[in-house]
Design an enzyme around this catalytic site. Structure first.
Site, short mmCIF file in Angstrom:
data_model
loop_
_atom_site.label_atom_id
_atom_site.label_comp_id
_atom_site.label_asym_id
_atom_site.label_seq_id
_atom_site.Cartn_x
_atom_site.Cartn_y
_atom_site.Cartn_z
N ARG A 72 0.81 -1.22 0.00
CA ARG A 72 0.00 0.00 0.00
C ARG A 72 0.84 1.27 0.00
NH1 ARG A 72 -2.34 -3.87 2.76
NH2 ARG A 72 -1.30 -3.23 4.69
N GLU A 78 7.53 -10.14 15.03
CA GLU A 78 7.17 -10.67 16.35
C GLU A 78 7.43 -12.18 16.41
OE1 GLU A 78 3.21 -9.64 17.34
OE2 GLU A 78 3.37 -10.38 19.39
P1 AMP Z 1 5.36 -2.39 10.89
O1 AMP Z 1 6.59 -2.94 10.23
O2 AMP Z 1 4.99 -3.13 12.13
O3 AMP Z 1 5.45 -0.89 11.11
O4 AMP Z 1 4.15 -2.68 9.92
C1 AMP Z 1 3.93 -1.85 8.88
C2 AMP Z 1 3.28 -2.54 7.71
O5 AMP Z 1 2.24 -3.45 8.10
C3 AMP Z 1 2.65 -1.50 6.82
O6 AMP Z 1 3.04 -1.78 5.49
C4 AMP Z 1 1.17 -1.65 7.02
O7 AMP Z 1 0.53 -1.62 5.78
C5 AMP Z 1 0.97 -3.00 7.68
N1 AMP Z 1 0.12 -2.92 8.90
C6 AMP Z 1 0.53 -3.19 10.16
N2 AMP Z 1 -0.47 -3.06 11.03
C7 AMP Z 1 -1.55 -2.68 10.32
C8 AMP Z 1 -2.92 -2.35 10.66
N3 AMP Z 1 -3.39 -2.40 11.90
N4 AMP Z 1 -3.74 -1.97 9.65
C9 AMP Z 1 -3.29 -1.90 8.38
N5 AMP Z 1 -2.04 -2.20 8.01
C10 AMP Z 1 -1.16 -2.59 8.96
#
Ligand code: AMP
Length: 175
Positions: A61, A98
């Site tokens: 996205r 995780e």
């Molecule tokens: P992170 O590496 O944990 O910051 O996760 C980021 C990625 O996971 C992004 O590309 C988001 O599109 C997706 N993502 C993580 N949590 C969510 C959520 N609650 N809703 C939508 N997309 C999420």
């Protein structure tokens, strides 16, 4: 309506997607409203301290507004994708999730040494993915000028992981 309220009104919460306990922030309704998309891109541009040399967008996205933003700034757009998706020669970076690990890649000719780039994704959660994208940028000798996201999930403290690369972090809306 102000931009923050318009974004928050358009985003949908999908409980237990893709797995139980996650509240997924669905940004697809933003794309039904082309005028709102233009306001979002213009807001990202207004918040830049200086013009970057490229935008780096994170699959999947992050490729949507990331490309619109690069195109409006008239600068190159670079894709970061999950391992095995990019067809040309790549550099990669593996990072911890995780449970288990993930690997992302970028084409080895995507950035020039010394370029200042903005890393873009739709949402900042734990920050692991954007931090890993920052490591790819540095492997090619470019600099992380900052990060931008449509949504920041503040309760996950993702910004802490990004400040090693840059403390210039923009989220248009916060939860
Ligand atoms: P992170 O590496 O944990 O910051 O996760 C980021 C990625 O996971 C992004 O590309 C988001 O599109 C997706 N993502 C993580 N949590 C969510 C959520 N609650 N809703 C939508 N997309 C999420």
């Amino acid at each position: 309506m102000n931009l923050q309220d318009a974004i928050k009104q358009a985003i949908r919460d999908i409980p237990d997607f893709p797995k139980p306990g996650i509240i997924f922030k669905d940004i697809t309704p933003l794309f039904y409203d082309q005028k709102l998309c233009t306001r979002i891109v213009d807001e990202f541009i207004a918040r830049l301290d200086k013009k970057p040399d490229a935008i780096v967008g994170i699959e999947s996205r992050g490729l949507l507004f990331g490309f619109l933003l690069a195109n409006k700034l008239d600068i190159p757009f670079v894709l970061v994708r999950k391992a095995g998706k990019l067809p040309y020669k790549t550099i990669s970076h593996e990072y911890d999730l995780e449970y288990g690990s993930a690997k992302i890649e970028m084409h080895e000719d995507a950035l020039q040494k010394g370029w200042n780039v903005i890393i873009h994704d739709d949402l900042l959660a734990t920050g692991g993915t954007a931090e890993a994208a920052g490591n790819l940028v540095k492997k090619l000798g470019a600099n992380v000028l900052g990060f931008n996201f449509v949504i920041g999930l503040d309760f996950l403290y993702g910004e802490k992981k990004l400040i090693n690369h840059s403390n210039n972090i923009t989220c248009l809306v916060h939860f």
